[in-house]
Motif scaffolding. Structure first.
Motif, PDB file in Angstrom:
ATOM      1  N   ALA A 197       0.835  -1.142   0.157  1.00  0.00           N
ATOM      2  CA  ALA A 197      -0.070   0.043  -0.080  1.00  0.00           C
ATOM      3  C   ALA A 197       0.968   1.252   0.164  1.00  0.00           C
ATOM      4  O   ALA A 197       1.764   1.257   0.591  1.00  0.00           O
ATOM      5  N   ALA A 198       0.366   2.322  -0.608  1.00  0.00           N
ATOM      6  CA  ALA A 198       0.984   3.692  -0.700  1.00  0.00           C
ATOM      7  C   ALA A 198       0.106   4.612  -1.697  1.00  0.00           C
ATOM      8  O   ALA A 198      -0.769   3.964  -2.221  1.00  0.00           O
ATOM      9  N   ASP A 203      -3.063  11.360  -5.424  1.00  0.00           N
ATOM     10  CA  ASP A 203      -4.460  12.104  -4.959  1.00  0.00           C
ATOM     11  C   ASP A 203      -4.208  12.205  -3.396  1.00  0.00           C
ATOM     12  O   ASP A 203      -5.004  12.938  -2.850  1.00  0.00           O
ATOM     13  N   GLY A 204      -3.112  11.899  -2.889  1.00  0.00           N
ATOM     14  CA  GLY A 204      -3.118  12.182  -1.408  1.00  0.00           C
ATOM     15  C   GLY A 204      -3.558  10.851  -0.529  1.00  0.00           C
ATOM     16  O   GLY A 204      -3.632  11.092   0.608  1.00  0.00           O
ATOM     17  N   LYS A 205      -4.074   9.754  -1.225  1.00  0.00           N
ATOM     18  CA  LYS A 205      -4.857   8.920  -0.527  1.00  0.00           C
ATOM     19  C   LYS A 205      -4.226   7.491  -0.901  1.00  0.00           C
ATOM     20  O   LYS A 205      -3.508   7.220  -1.820  1.00  0.00           O
ATOM     21  N   ALA A 206      -4.065   6.605   0.289  1.00  0.00           N
ATOM     22  CA  ALA A 206      -3.561   5.200   0.115  1.00  0.00           C
ATOM     23  C   ALA A 206      -4.165   4.333  -0.948  1.00  0.00           C
ATOM     24  O   ALA A 206      -5.533   4.233  -0.529  1.00  0.00           O
ATOM     25  N   ASP A 207      -3.805   3.782  -1.563  1.00  0.00           N
ATOM     26  CA  ASP A 207      -4.085   2.813  -2.362  1.00  0.00           C
ATOM     27  C   ASP A 207      -3.567   1.403  -2.271  1.00  0.00           C
ATOM     28  O   ASP A 207      -2.427   1.517  -1.725  1.00  0.00           O
ATOM     29  N   LEU A 208      -4.190   0.265  -2.557  1.00  0.00           N
ATOM     30  CA  LEU A 208      -3.783  -1.015  -2.230  1.00  0.00           C
ATOM     31  C   LEU A 208      -3.529  -1.506  -3.617  1.00  0.00           C
ATOM     32  O   LEU A 208      -4.414  -1.572  -4.594  1.00  0.00           O
ATOM     33  N   VAL A 209      -2.336  -2.342  -3.805  1.00  0.00           N
ATOM     34  CA  VAL A 209      -1.698  -2.906  -4.913  1.00  0.00           C
ATOM     35  C   VAL A 209      -1.667  -4.321  -4.694  1.00  0.00           C
ATOM     36  O   VAL A 209      -1.093  -4.645  -3.703  1.00  0.00           O
ATOM     37  N   THR A 210      -2.080  -5.270  -5.562  1.00  0.00           N
ATOM     38  CA  THR A 210      -1.986  -6.733  -5.252  1.00  0.00           C
ATOM     39  C   THR A 210      -1.787  -7.446  -6.529  1.00  0.00           C
ATOM     40  O   THR A 210      -2.128  -6.948  -7.754  1.00  0.00           O
ATOM     41  N   VAL A 211      -1.522  -8.770  -6.419  1.00  0.00           N
ATOM     42  CA  VAL A 211      -1.420  -9.763  -7.440  1.00  0.00           C
ATOM     43  C   VAL A 211      -2.694 -10.859  -7.456  1.00  0.00           C
ATOM     44  O   VAL A 211      -2.818 -11.273  -6.393  1.00  0.00           O
ATOM     45  N   ASP A 212      -3.318 -10.936  -8.559  1.00  0.00           N
ATOM     46  CA  ASP A 212      -4.353 -12.036  -8.783  1.00  0.00           C
ATOM     47  C   ASP A 212      -3.367 -13.382  -9.167  1.00  0.00           C
ATOM     48  O   ASP A 212      -2.891 -13.323 -10.084  1.00  0.00           O
ATOM     49  N   ASN A 213      -3.512 -14.270  -7.989  1.00  0.00           N
ATOM     50  CA  ASN A 213      -2.913 -15.346  -8.178  1.00  0.00           C
ATOM     51  C   ASN A 213      -3.277 -16.272  -9.358  1.00  0.00           C
ATOM     52  O   ASN A 213      -2.181 -16.991 -10.129  1.00  0.00           O
ATOM     53  N   THR A 214      -4.557 -16.184  -9.791  1.00  0.00           N
ATOM     54  CA  THR A 214      -4.727 -17.165 -10.785  1.00  0.00           C
ATOM     55  C   THR A 214      -4.104 -16.482 -12.332  1.00  0.00           C
ATOM     56  O   THR A 214      -3.884 -17.482 -13.103  1.00  0.00           O
ATOM     57  N   THR A 215      -4.272 -15.330 -12.334  1.00  0.00           N
ATOM     58  CA  THR A 215      -3.664 -14.666 -13.703  1.00  0.00           C
ATOM     59  C   THR A 215      -2.392 -14.190 -13.528  1.00  0.00           C
ATOM     60  O   THR A 215      -1.601 -13.948 -14.905  1.00  0.00           O
ATOM     61  N   GLY A 216      -2.087 -13.901 -12.714  1.00  0.00           N
ATOM     62  CA  GLY A 216      -0.835 -13.008 -12.469  1.00  0.00           C
ATOM     63  C   GLY A 216      -0.870 -11.451 -12.873  1.00  0.00           C
ATOM     64  O   GLY A 216       0.203 -10.917 -13.168  1.00  0.00           O
ATOM     65  N   ASN A 217      -2.159 -11.010 -12.892  1.00  0.00           N
ATOM     66  CA  ASN A 217      -2.273  -9.413 -13.242  1.00  0.00           C
ATOM     67  C   ASN A 217      -1.981  -8.871 -11.853  1.00  0.00           C
ATOM     68  O   ASN A 217      -2.296  -9.321 -10.922  1.00  0.00           O
ATOM     69  N   LEU A 218      -1.507  -7.596 -12.173  1.00  0.00           N
ATOM     70  CA  LEU A 218      -1.513  -6.691 -11.004  1.00  0.00           C
ATOM     71  C   LEU A 218      -2.388  -5.770 -11.088  1.00  0.00           C
ATOM     72  O   LEU A 218      -2.678  -5.030 -11.943  1.00  0.00           O
ATOM     73  N   PHE A 219      -3.042  -5.612 -10.026  1.00  0.00           N
ATOM     74  CA  PHE A 219      -4.122  -4.777  -9.927  1.00  0.00           C
ATOM     75  C   PHE A 219      -4.002  -3.480  -8.998  1.00  0.00           C
ATOM     76  O   PHE A 219      -3.210  -3.836  -7.930  1.00  0.00           O
TER      77      PHE A 219
END
Length: 403
Positions: A197-198, A203-219
């Motif tokens: 998270a960062a 925009d000054g608000k914390a976002d969450l970044v994560t990996v989808d295990n099935t596809t390997g896509n980063l969201f």
């Protein structure tokens, strides 16, 4: 004293090739662990391998580069999904080590254990060591912990996935290193991993970044800046693909441009920095990656506490197989292998600690760490390690149980 393993020679080049061709296309965890092995062996046969490799010591760590009863190298362990269970083989249970051994056997054959494999009859057994309805062991408690100010009150909060339910929970920070009552902010997250998270959107608000295990896509899940149940995070945006082979995602400002960057380790043990652009723009949210290190395959539990030594730059910490905690200072510029300064050891005995997560949890301007102490396969005690401002940590304090 445990006996020194008599063999233990993994085929790491072959492992790297498998990782490159296979893991880039699928998520590392669920996809690999769901694969039915082409070869298999009974627990009795695996016991024979372990007797030959490690004299039946499933928790052996002699410093020879191979770990656990089956003497598996970190790169092989990572490539075949071992980190779903533990950072290193010797930290996993016997059953977990055998389950990963099954994956290695299916991919490399008994030659992955050149002497002990054939001697134990590993290639001619073909028995399922844990037939249905046995459920493979999985992580327990709260996993994939990350920290940031999600609520907009200037205090660092904690977010993580409850492994038993797949629910995403947020623990609001009280500003004094303790946590308030948790609030569920998502469900169905048991297929996601590598949370970090960062403010990636600027925009000054914390976002969450994560990996989808099935596809390997980063969201990226943009933060709304307020704690509002399942509306705490906005609709997700895909910002990358092929991330199933990457691990230890860590948000940190490595080049001191006030934009959150992303660090990650690949299956070859290379450390990469993905510079943040400061805006949410699909696959252009992160800039072109730069390799900033090698030999990171044996390092685990990467985290950024923030500024540990009061120089105004964020620092990185990581744990080696012997349980030593190391600090890697950032230099303030993205400059290849010179992006990080010389490391220095700041702790020992950290091989019993898991789920390291960093932030300024007590609001004193110094980087801190939280971590769980627990045996493999069990929940444990949650501790707060306050930064002392001179590169290390003061005495820890217990802040939770059942983690």
């Amino acid at each position: 004293m445990p006996a020194t393993p008599r063999t233990g020679r993994r085929i790491d080049k072959k492992t790297a090739a498998i990782a490159t061709t296979t893991l880039a296309a699928v998520g590392l965890g669920a996809a690999l662990l769901a694969t039915v092995p082409a070869q298999a062996a009974s627990v009795t046969t695996w016991d024979k391998v372990a007797h030959c490799e490690s004299t039946d010591d499933w928790q052996i760590n002699t410093g020879n580069g191979y770990y656990g009863g089956l003497q598996i190298s970190p790169s092989t362990w990572n490539a075949f999904g071992g980190r779903e269970y533990a950072a290193y083989p010797h930290q996993a249970t016997k059953q977990q080590q055998i389950l990963i051994g099954e994956k290695i056997l299916a991919g490399q054959g008994q030659g992955a254990w050149p002497s002990c494999g054939p001697a134990a009859g590993l290639g001619s057994d073909h028995a399922d060591p844990y037939p249905a309805p046995t459920t493979p062991p999985a992580q327990v408690g709260m996993v994939h912990l990350t920290a940031a100010d999600f609520t907009g009150d200037g205090k660092k909060d904690l977010a993580g996935i409850e492994s038993a339910t797949g629910k995403l929970w947020l623990y609001p920070g009280n500003g004094n290193a303790t946590l308030g009552n948790r609030v569920q902010i998502g469900s169905g997250w048991n297929g996601m991993s590598n949370l970090t998270a960062a403010d990636f959107t600027g925009d000054g608000k914390a976002d969450l970044v994560t990996v989808d295990n099935t596809t390997g896509n980063l969201f990226a899940y943009p933060g709304t800046g307020s704690l509002n149940g399942t509306n705490t995070l906005g609709a997700r945006t895909q910002i990358g693909s092929g991330w199933g082979a990457m691990r230890n995602l860590t948000a940190i400002d490595v080049n001191k441009d006030t934009k959150a960057d992303l660090l990650a380790v690949d299956t070859a043990g290379n450390l990469f920095a993905y510079p943040g652009t400061g805006s949410l723009n699909g696959t252009n949210t992160l800039g072109a990656r730069t390799q900033i290190g090698s030999g990171w395959g044996a390092m685990a539990e990467l985290a950024s506490p923030g500024d540990l030594n009061s120089d105004g730059k964020d620092d990185l910490v990581a744990v080696d197989p012997a349980g030593n905690l190391w600090k890697y200072p950032t230099t303030g510029s993205l400059n290849g292998t010179n992006t990080l300064g010389a490391r220095n050891q700041i702790g020992t005995g950290w091989d019993t600690m898991h789920q390291l997560v960093g932030a300024d949890f007590n609001g004193d301007g110094k980087g801190d760490l939280d971590a769980v102490q627990a045996p493999t396969g069990s929940t444990g005690t949650f501790y707060f390690y306050p930064g002392n401002g001179s590169g290390g940590f003061a005495d820890r304090a217990q802040i939770g149980t059942g983690w």
